[in-house]
Design a protein around this motif. Structure first.
Motif, PDB file in Angstrom:
ATOM      1  N   GLU A  84       0.833  -1.205   0.000  1.00  0.00           N
ATOM      2  CA  GLU A  84       0.000   0.000   0.000  1.00  0.00           C
ATOM      3  C   GLU A  84       0.874   1.264   0.000  1.00  0.00           C
ATOM      4  OE1 GLU A  84      -2.094   0.080   3.639  1.00  0.00           O
ATOM      5  OE2 GLU A  84      -2.965   2.091   3.321  1.00  0.00           O
ATOM      6  N   ALA A  85       1.896   1.244   0.853  1.00  0.00           N
ATOM      7  CA  ALA A  85       2.740   2.442   0.994  1.00  0.00           C
ATOM      8  C   ALA A  85       3.498   2.767  -0.292  1.00  0.00           C
ATOM      9  CB  ALA A  85       3.718   2.256   2.159  1.00  0.00           C
ATOM     10  N   VAL A  86       4.100   1.758  -0.871  1.00  0.00           N
ATOM     11  CA  VAL A  86       4.903   2.044  -2.069  1.00  0.00           C
ATOM     12  C   VAL A  86       4.002   2.404  -3.249  1.00  0.00           C
ATOM     13  CG1 VAL A  86       6.880   0.656  -1.303  1.00  0.00           C
ATOM     14  CG2 VAL A  86       5.149  -0.386  -2.787  1.00  0.00           C
ATOM     15  N   LYS A  87       2.782   1.868  -3.243  1.00  0.00           N
ATOM     16  CA  LYS A  87       1.858   2.250  -4.317  1.00  0.00           C
ATOM     17  C   LYS A  87       1.529   3.745  -4.215  1.00  0.00           C
ATOM     18  CE  LYS A  87      -2.467   1.158  -6.640  1.00  0.00           C
ATOM     19  NZ  LYS A  87      -3.732   0.412  -6.651  1.00  0.00           N
ATOM     20  N   ILE A  88       1.242   4.181  -2.996  1.00  0.00           N
ATOM     21  CA  ILE A  88       0.953   5.600  -2.791  1.00  0.00           C
ATOM     22  C   ILE A  88       2.154   6.456  -3.203  1.00  0.00           C
ATOM     23  CG2 ILE A  88       0.551   7.360  -0.994  1.00  0.00           C
ATOM     24  CD1 ILE A  88      -1.166   5.207   0.451  1.00  0.00           C
ATOM     25  N   ALA A  89       3.355   5.903  -2.992  1.00  0.00           N
ATOM     26  CA  ALA A  89       4.575   6.631  -3.355  1.00  0.00           C
ATOM     27  C   ALA A  89       4.887   6.571  -4.844  1.00  0.00           C
ATOM     28  CB  ALA A  89       5.749   6.095  -2.546  1.00  0.00           C
ATOM     29  N   GLY A  90       3.948   6.021  -5.621  1.00  0.00           N
ATOM     30  CA  GLY A  90       4.130   6.069  -7.073  1.00  0.00           C
ATOM     31  C   GLY A  90       4.575   4.762  -7.706  1.00  0.00           C
ATOM     32  N   TYR A  91       4.848   3.751  -6.890  1.00  0.00           N
ATOM     33  CA  TYR A  91       5.209   2.430  -7.449  1.00  0.00           C
ATOM     34  C   TYR A  91       3.906   1.683  -7.724  1.00  0.00           C
ATOM     35  CZ  TYR A  91       9.958   3.429  -5.852  1.00  0.00           C
ATOM     36  OH  TYR A  91      11.191   3.992  -5.659  1.00  0.00           O
ATOM     37  N   THR A  92       3.249   2.043  -8.803  1.00  0.00           N
ATOM     38  CA  THR A  92       1.874   1.559  -9.023  1.00  0.00           C
ATOM     39  C   THR A  92       1.819   0.202  -9.712  1.00  0.00           C
ATOM     40  OG1 THR A  92       1.797   2.736 -11.117  1.00  0.00           O
ATOM     41  CG2 THR A  92       0.930   3.890  -9.174  1.00  0.00           C
ATOM     42  N   ILE A  93       2.908  -0.168 -10.356  1.00  0.00           N
ATOM     43  CA  ILE A  93       2.885  -1.408 -11.138  1.00  0.00           C
ATOM     44  C   ILE A  93       3.560  -2.511 -10.334  1.00  0.00           C
ATOM     45  CG2 ILE A  93       3.729  -2.497 -13.256  1.00  0.00           C
ATOM     46  CD1 ILE A  93       3.510   0.362 -14.529  1.00  0.00           C
ATOM     47  N   GLU A  94       2.812  -3.579 -10.049  1.00  0.00           N
ATOM     48  CA  GLU A  94       3.413  -4.660  -9.264  1.00  0.00           C
ATOM     49  C   GLU A  94       3.436  -5.957 -10.047  1.00  0.00           C
ATOM     50  OE1 GLU A  94       3.428  -5.685  -4.925  1.00  0.00           O
ATOM     51  OE2 GLU A  94       1.756  -6.933  -5.549  1.00  0.00           O
ATOM     52  N   GLU A  95       4.593  -6.595 -10.026  1.00  0.00           N
ATOM     53  CA  GLU A  95       4.706  -7.933 -10.621  1.00  0.00           C
ATOM     54  C   GLU A  95       5.040  -8.927  -9.511  1.00  0.00           C
ATOM     55  OE1 GLU A  95       3.586  -8.004 -13.542  1.00  0.00           O
ATOM     56  OE2 GLU A  95       3.595  -5.820 -13.714  1.00  0.00           O
ATOM     57  N   ASP A  96       4.499 -10.133  -9.690  1.00  0.00           N
ATOM     58  CA  ASP A  96       4.475 -11.142  -8.632  1.00  0.00           C
ATOM     59  C   ASP A  96       5.366 -12.324  -9.024  1.00  0.00           C
ATOM     60  OD1 ASP A  96       3.536 -12.695  -6.460  1.00  0.00           O
ATOM     61  OD2 ASP A  96       1.906 -13.519  -7.691  1.00  0.00           O
ATOM     62  N   THR A  97       6.646 -12.010  -9.284  1.00  0.00           N
ATOM     63  CA  THR A  97       7.541 -13.039  -9.820  1.00  0.00           C
ATOM     64  C   THR A  97       7.823 -14.136  -8.803  1.00  0.00           C
ATOM     65  OG1 THR A  97       9.472 -11.811  -9.066  1.00  0.00           O
ATOM     66  CG2 THR A  97       8.679 -11.326 -11.267  1.00  0.00           C
ATOM     67  N   VAL A  98       8.093 -15.323  -9.324  1.00  0.00           N
ATOM     68  CA  VAL A  98       8.486 -16.427  -8.443  1.00  0.00           C
ATOM     69  C   VAL A  98       9.502 -17.300  -9.178  1.00  0.00           C
ATOM     70  CG1 VAL A  98       6.458 -17.793  -9.122  1.00  0.00           C
ATOM     71  CG2 VAL A  98       7.633 -18.318  -6.979  1.00  0.00           C
ATOM     72  N   VAL A  99      10.563 -17.638  -8.470  1.00  0.00           N
ATOM     73  CA  VAL A  99      11.630 -18.476  -9.034  1.00  0.00           C
ATOM     74  C   VAL A  99      12.028 -19.517  -7.987  1.00  0.00           C
ATOM     75  CG1 VAL A  99      12.585 -16.698 -10.575  1.00  0.00           C
ATOM     76  CG2 VAL A  99      13.395 -16.840  -8.200  1.00  0.00           C
ATOM     77  N   PRO A 100      12.742 -20.573  -8.419  1.00  0.00           N
ATOM     78  CA  PRO A 100      13.304 -21.458  -7.396  1.00  0.00           C
ATOM     79  C   PRO A 100      14.155 -20.612  -6.448  1.00  0.00           C
ATOM     80  CG  PRO A 100      13.537 -22.426  -9.585  1.00  0.00           C
ATOM     81  CD  PRO A 100      13.059 -21.018  -9.785  1.00  0.00           C
ATOM     82  N   ARG A 101      14.021 -20.887  -5.177  1.00  0.00           N
ATOM     83  CA  ARG A 101      14.543 -20.020  -4.121  1.00  0.00           C
ATOM     84  C   ARG A 101      15.992 -19.568  -4.346  1.00  0.00           C
ATOM     85  NH1 ARG A 101      14.404 -23.867   0.000  1.00  0.00           N
ATOM     86  NH2 ARG A 101      12.208 -23.465   0.468  1.00  0.00           N
ATOM     87  N   ALA A 102      16.839 -20.495  -4.760  1.00  0.00           N
ATOM     88  CA  ALA A 102      18.259 -20.169  -4.871  1.00  0.00           C
ATOM     89  C   ALA A 102      18.551 -19.234  -6.046  1.00  0.00           C
ATOM     90  CB  ALA A 102      19.083 -21.450  -4.997  1.00  0.00           C
ATOM     91  N   GLU A 103      17.572 -19.005  -6.901  1.00  0.00           N
ATOM     92  CA  GLU A 103      17.769 -18.106  -8.049  1.00  0.00           C
ATOM     93  C   GLU A 103      17.411 -16.661  -7.709  1.00  0.00           C
ATOM     94  OE1 GLU A 103      19.276 -19.751 -10.173  1.00  0.00           O
ATOM     95  OE2 GLU A 103      18.661 -21.771  -9.577  1.00  0.00           O
ATOM     96  N   LEU A 104      16.980 -16.406  -6.500  1.00  0.00           N
ATOM     97  CA  LEU A 104      16.580 -15.045  -6.099  1.00  0.00           C
ATOM     98  C   LEU A 104      17.671 -13.994  -6.354  1.00  0.00           C
ATOM     99  CD1 LEU A 104      14.540 -14.914  -2.783  1.00  0.00           C
ATOM    100  CD2 LEU A 104      13.881 -14.050  -5.033  1.00  0.00           C
ATOM    101  N   PRO A 105      18.921 -14.264  -5.974  1.00  0.00           N
ATOM    102  CA  PRO A 105      19.943 -13.229  -6.201  1.00  0.00           C
ATOM    103  C   PRO A 105      20.060 -12.850  -7.684  1.00  0.00           C
ATOM    104  CG  PRO A 105      20.771 -14.909  -4.694  1.00  0.00           C
ATOM    105  CD  PRO A 105      19.460 -15.409  -5.226  1.00  0.00           C
ATOM    106  N   THR A 106      19.996 -13.845  -8.549  1.00  0.00           N
ATOM    107  CA  THR A 106      20.077 -13.573  -9.986  1.00  0.00           C
ATOM    108  C   THR A 106      18.873 -12.752 -10.448  1.00  0.00           C
ATOM    109  OG1 THR A 106      21.112 -15.740 -10.183  1.00  0.00           O
ATOM    110  CG2 THR A 106      20.455 -14.667 -12.239  1.00  0.00           C
ATOM    111  N   LEU A 107      17.715 -13.103  -9.937  1.00  0.00           N
ATOM    112  CA  LEU A 107      16.513 -12.351 -10.305  1.00  0.00           C
ATOM    113  C   LEU A 107      16.638 -10.886  -9.866  1.00  0.00           C
ATOM    114  CD1 LEU A 107      13.598 -12.063 -11.298  1.00  0.00           C
ATOM    115  CD2 LEU A 107      12.820 -12.926  -9.076  1.00  0.00           C
TER     116      LEU A 107
END
Lengths: 473, 473
Positions: free
Chosen positions: A340-363
């Motif tokens: 909610e907070a970041v949306k109000i701050a103008g970050y209106t576009i949200e993507e809900d990505t998901v990867v195998p856990r160990a790939e998070l740093p690369t993502l």
């Protein structure tokens, strides 16, 4: 393959029929109502329905569906409107069915550890009701204080506890649904194991209100753990924080929450709720919020300490243990209100990505690279333990992803990265209206043909939440 | 609604094509092979295929499916043939595809706690391979020493650990399948959370080889618990034993196994394997086998003692704790070989009933009543913690339920009872060939129409394991 709905027209006669079904006082066509029900939490999108209907019973919904099916009138089911992929947006007009009056918890079965509920119950209300009996329904999206359990079923929601306890699909035993034809069925049985025909229950979970309208829900419950411990751990680098996440699981720990919040997001939410509970300094890039729960407090103490020690190998800063219920609540409030907070701050576009856990740093590295290339700012946070990263995007002059070509190119590049890492484009928010044009990245045409075929089996006239997830065949 | 498959004819030319696809040495049409692959563990049923084919690769299976789809030749996929509902029986003749050569574990991903495997791997082999890395794949049917993981996917198998750890569906992240058309798709992604379109993965799990042939499987793994403790508890009454089961869960315990075995079954299996490990006396009606597992041995000790104490309220006899690995193995051997033993003793008909856990005592009383009414003997055993009761039936002059009208009436009465208790007709064995005529008890015609419709979307020519679960539209 995309086909336009051969859309029927909602006539005055139809409206009269609907009023007869649900009662005149539950049918709304005034401008304010249409606007209130014309948006959810997705970007800044608005689509007005022709009418908002608030039925009370399964039978009323069945009658509405029969009418709309006969006359090919688009129907959009809606929970609390907290969705982030546009699943509840009435983009084709027609009838919007609000589930808000189906809001009773019908039966808490303490003998079998199950609850039967209507879909319009607020998730947190349901959690509290079963907790009073010592029972636990774990899946709780950040919006649990306002979202409906029915919406959670539609999107197969997760939340912070999913990392240990699983998502909504892991708790749904049986569903009563009204089919687009108006027929009423139960999808399964109230049992813990079931190998009786195709799993219609699991097919409906996460189908985003496109296959049927869920009117009753039977959920599995578990005993509520007696204790939980929470800590906040700062990191000088976002990547190091995300590397630490998979190390914790590889070491055999089983935390009940493992959340990542980038410092920019934390600053914004701390400011919004006027909190100084969490350190925000220049040498901190991100925090992990880590919870363990169970019945043996000594074991939990030693577990959380062992995790803290492990984190020192990943350049973690000074660990902050939440000492009491108030501190825990404060931390969770910050985390839960981040979107909610970041949306109000103008970050209106949200993507809900998901990867195998160990790939998070690369993502995460990839997200930042794409930001530089496509000229957007991104803040990242989410359920790191599940590899589920919410990427919030702010781009000058762009509130909505729909209709912005450069933004679409950027998102396409993001999802191609996600796919290349073994991931997919939604972990818990669904596809809805705004991600459907990216489905070709993660699925073969054959997959989409199967999905469209299934849709047609359930909804031969394509009237129920049509044009969500994919364009119908 | 039932329709006969418009069955194509397998010609010499087709056989030649198949030989070219897989290699001549992997195509079998001799009498012995046809008989070997013409039965599984279901009753004493036998149906000969026209040919047995043993492909090695996804691509070979794809080519076979294209051929059979074009010429409308029935195809039956088969794992290890340990099924109990006739899912692998080639009752329409045609091509039987044995998956035994797709038997490689492809990748144990220790970073992400996942394994990718082919379907022809024996479940226990897979469990042992991941255990060497400290990882745990919990679902293990009694036949785990011989069944294939692919067959477990087809039936959504459970096993003793399901009560704590869930069934197969709770571990399957992604599947490569060959569609009846020959197309090859992945159903999902290798992620822990997924809200991206309809859940084709969960739809295929438990679909009994009717929607596609599973050729690769990605499973979630968890850290292997360090310790387990096992005890055997005798009861003077089967009902008291089953009442005790739900009391344990209501008290908040979370055992890793909670098995019920009626004394008649235990006597038979003890005799077969020549074991005296378990007391069988006239004042014992049934035993519970209870296991707890975890990483803290002290906590487990106190947990299992607390459970034992609770059981005293249910007229439990003297508790036997398995002291070492050998005693545990002996107990599990008895439990795991029960089905085989009682079948040899003439209890050839098995039903896989499942009810909400607390309804078990009512179900068990009902089974005995029905036995008196319909003149059969029944022994009961199974996964009591899940409410999943295997009812093994012996009736003079009747080896198979199929074709025996009185037996069918008895089973219909049994399943009507199960349904009236909120249960259903299969917990983990599937419907296959032998339970399909009872589907109308637990489902509306609309449910069956949806299932048939889904089947048709995947398999327009109804060639893949046709006539299983239901007769196609």
């Amino acid at each position: 393959m995309s086909a336009v709905l051969e859309k029927g027209i909602l006539t005055v006669d139809h409206l009269e029929t609907i009023k007869n079904i649900v009662g005149e006082q539950y049918v709304f066509a005034d401008e304010e109502s249409l606007r209130n029900y014309g948006h959810d939490e997705t970007e800044h999108l608005l689509y007005l329905p022709e009418v908002v209907v608030k039925p009370r019973t399964t039978e009323e919904i069945s009658q509405i569906m029969k009418l709309c099916n006969e006359y090919r009138i688009p129907v959009t089911p809606r929970g609390a409107g907290t969705g982030l992929s546009g699943g509840a947006l009435p983009h084709l007009g027609g009838v919007l069915i609000s589930m808000e009056r189906l809001n009773s918890i019908l039966h808490i079965d303490e003998r079998n550890l199950q609850v039967t509920t209507e879909p319009g119950v607020i998730t947190e209300v349901l959690q509290n009701a079963v907790k009073e009996k010592g029972l636990f329904y774990p899946p709780d999206p950040s919006s649990r204080g306002s979202c409906f359990i029915g919406g959670n079923i539609a999107e197969n929601s997760g939340g912070p506890k999913a990392v240990k306890y699983g998502v909504v699909k892991d708790y749904v035993l049986n569903l009563e649904i009204v089919l687009p034809t108006g027929e009423i069925i139960w999808t399964g049985a109230n049992v813990l194991k079931n190998s009786t025909g195709y799993n219609l229950t699991q097919l409906v979970v996460g189908s985003e209100g496109t296959l049927g309208i869920v009117t009753k829900i039977v959920l599995k419950l578990i005993p509520h753990p007696a204790h939980d411990l929470l800590m906040l751990v700062p990191f000088a680098s976002l990547e190091k924080a995300s590397e630490a996440v998979s190390a914790i699981f590889r070491a055999g720990f089983n935390p009940s929450a493992m959340e990542l919040v980038e410092i920019d997001a934390l600053k914004i939410v701390s400011e919004m709720v006027d909190s100084h509970a969490v350190p925000v300094s220049d040498d901190i890039a991100a925090h992990l919020i880590i919870e363990v729960d169970g019945n043996n407090i000594d074991q939990l103490m030693s577990e959380i300490e062992a995790i803290a020690n492990l984190l020192m190998n990943y350049e973690a800063g000074e660990v902050f243990f939440a000492d009491d219920a108030q501190q825990k609540a404060e931390l969770w409030k910050l985390r839960r209100r981040t979107a909610e907070a970041v949306k109000i701050a103008g970050y209106t576009i949200e993507e809900d990505t998901v990867v195998p856990r160990a790939e998070l740093p690369t993502l995460i590295r990839g997200v930042k690279d794409l930001g530089r290339k496509y000229n957007f700012k991104a803040v990242c946070y989410g359920h790191a333990g599940d590899g589920n990263l919410h990427v919030r995007i702010k781009k000058e002059g762009t509130e909505n992803s729909i209709g912005d070509e450069e933004m679409n190119n950027a998102l396409r590049a993001l999802f191609e990265l996600v796919y290349s890492l073994g991931g997919t484009i939604s972990g818990e928010h669904g596809i809805g209206l705004i991600q459907k044009s990216y489905m070709d990245i993660v699925f073969e045409e054959a997959n989409l043909r199967l999905m469209r075929g299934i849709k047609k089996v359930f909804d031969p006239n394509n009237i129920l939440n049509a044009g969500k997830i994919f364009d119908a065949a």
